[in-house]
Design a protein around this motif. Sequence first.
Motif, short mmCIF file in Angstrom:
data_model
loop_
_atom_site.label_atom_id
_atom_site.label_comp_id
_atom_site.label_asym_id
_atom_site.label_seq_id
_atom_site.Cartn_x
_atom_site.Cartn_y
_atom_site.Cartn_z
N SER A 174 0.82 -1.16 -0.03
CA SER A 174 -0.10 0.18 0.03
C SER A 174 0.87 1.14 0.01
O SER A 174 1.80 1.48 1.02
CB SER A 174 -0.93 0.05 1.41
OG SER A 174 -1.77 1.15 1.21
N GLY A 175 0.53 2.04 -1.01
CA GLY A 175 1.46 3.46 -1.19
C GLY A 175 2.76 3.32 -1.63
O GLY A 175 3.47 4.09 -1.83
N ALA A 176 3.02 1.98 -1.90
CA ALA A 176 4.45 1.68 -2.56
C ALA A 176 4.33 0.99 -4.18
O ALA A 176 3.38 0.16 -4.04
CB ALA A 176 5.24 0.77 -1.90
N PRO A 177 5.21 1.38 -4.95
CA PRO A 177 5.03 0.58 -6.23
C PRO A 177 5.24 -0.73 -6.32
O PRO A 177 6.08 -1.21 -5.59
CB PRO A 177 6.15 1.47 -7.24
CG PRO A 177 7.11 1.96 -6.18
CD PRO A 177 6.29 1.93 -5.08
N ALA A 178 4.64 -1.61 -7.50
CA ALA A 178 5.00 -2.99 -7.44
C ALA A 178 6.31 -3.15 -8.02
O ALA A 178 6.81 -2.21 -9.06
CB ALA A 178 3.94 -3.58 -8.40
N VAL A 179 7.05 -4.00 -7.68
CA VAL A 179 8.18 -4.31 -8.21
C VAL A 179 8.45 -5.66 -8.75
O VAL A 179 8.04 -6.81 -7.86
CB VAL A 179 9.51 -3.98 -7.39
CG1 VAL A 179 10.76 -4.39 -7.63
CG2 VAL A 179 9.39 -2.62 -6.68
N VAL A 180 8.86 -5.99 -9.83
CA VAL A 180 8.86 -7.31 -10.52
C VAL A 180 10.58 -7.45 -10.46
O VAL A 180 11.28 -6.89 -10.93
CB VAL A 180 8.47 -7.68 -11.68
CG1 VAL A 180 8.72 -8.97 -12.52
CG2 VAL A 180 7.03 -7.15 -11.92
N LEU A 181 11.00 -8.81 -9.86
CA LEU A 181 12.25 -9.25 -9.83
C LEU A 181 12.40 -10.33 -10.53
O LEU A 181 11.58 -11.33 -10.56
CB LEU A 181 12.69 -9.48 -8.30
CG LEU A 181 12.67 -8.40 -7.29
CD1 LEU A 181 12.63 -8.94 -5.74
CD2 LEU A 181 13.43 -7.56 -7.59
N GLY A 182 13.87 -10.69 -11.13
CA GLY A 182 14.19 -11.87 -11.75
C GLY A 182 15.01 -12.61 -11.11
O GLY A 182 15.84 -12.14 -9.89
N SER A 183 15.78 -13.59 -11.71
CA SER A 183 16.74 -14.55 -11.25
C SER A 183 17.96 -13.91 -10.93
O SER A 183 18.19 -12.91 -11.84
CB SER A 183 16.60 -15.69 -11.90
OG SER A 183 17.78 -16.66 -11.29
N GLY A 184 18.43 -13.87 -9.87
CA GLY A 184 19.88 -13.35 -9.44
C GLY A 184 19.52 -11.81 -8.80
O GLY A 184 20.60 -11.27 -8.34
N GLU A 185 18.35 -11.28 -8.80
CA GLU A 185 18.25 -10.23 -7.97
C GLU A 185 17.88 -10.28 -6.60
O GLU A 185 17.10 -11.27 -6.29
CB GLU A 185 17.09 -9.48 -8.65
CG GLU A 185 17.45 -9.01 -10.36
CD GLU A 185 16.52 -8.02 -10.93
OE1 GLU A 185 16.83 -6.63 -10.93
OE2 GLU A 185 15.37 -8.49 -11.23
N THR A 186 18.12 -9.34 -5.92
CA THR A 186 17.75 -9.23 -4.59
C THR A 186 17.09 -7.83 -3.97
O THR A 186 17.79 -6.86 -4.50
CB THR A 186 18.87 -9.22 -3.51
OG1 THR A 186 19.41 -10.48 -3.75
CG2 THR A 186 18.74 -8.98 -2.07
N LEU A 187 15.90 -7.94 -3.49
CA LEU A 187 15.07 -6.74 -3.02
C LEU A 187 15.51 -6.34 -1.62
O LEU A 187 15.20 -7.41 -0.53
CB LEU A 187 13.62 -6.94 -3.26
CG LEU A 187 12.76 -5.82 -3.15
CD1 LEU A 187 13.17 -4.76 -4.35
CD2 LEU A 187 11.28 -6.01 -3.05
#
Length: 273
Positions: free
Chosen positions: A5-18
């Motif tokens: 809520s209030g934050a954008p959606a983020v799409v991650l792929g293999s090898g990425e770290t959020l």
Amino acid sequence: MVRGSGAPAVVLGSGETLLVGRAPQVPEGRPETQLRFSPYPLPDCAEHVSRLLGEVVVGDETVRLRWRGNPAAQLSSMFDAPGGARRVILTEGVSAQLDDGENQLLVLRGKQVGAGHADLLLAMDVTRVDETTTRPIPLPALLDRDAAPTKDAPGLVPHGREWFVALALAEPWLSGADDYPRPPTNREIYERVLSWRGYAWNLERPQRVDEAIRKVSAVAFGPHEDPFRAGTDRQVRNVRFAVGRRAAEVRLVTADDLSAANRARRNPSTEER
């Protein structure tokens, strides 16, 4: 995909770290040149939320959530999980694999609402897709050196009356005997506190136990979700059960506190006065 809520959606792929938190930055000692990091600052964070709360690490076959800060969080998977839905409490140092489908992450007392706190919800959808990923945000954008220091979370006075009442209420969850926990009665709370301390204030009077439970609930849930508060949207069938479980989940009292209280009971000479 991670969304809140209030934050954008983020799409991650293999090898990425959020990196998720109040003001996330790359942990010290991490091989920055080998990993792709993206920050995910949580909106409206309370001041006691860690700058870096957790990491969503995407591999070729699995997605893992590593919890690195405070407060604690509740991870729930939906019915696509093996064996049905599950719920896991995440504390610092705990790691959990996300299930396929929707996972919900509830940061306990993580959102600032006026002068109080509420839980902060994130949704994480794990789906196998083609090579569609976001580009990682450049590393310098993660280094927010001006973020305010993390403050202590609201709590109870250690070894005070409400602290011991919370310990008695939360004992089934702290001791691992929570398969079919029955919240203690007022008399049982009084006797348990008396056994730990040798002194139980005025808890022999049931109304004083009720009063203490209400104070524990106000700290554990915050004013916007306190089941005792008039007009709350939270629907709780067994309030005492909910307060005991919540006190353990948000670590108002811990398993170490319970062990220390039991040691003091067995060895009165070590008991604090």
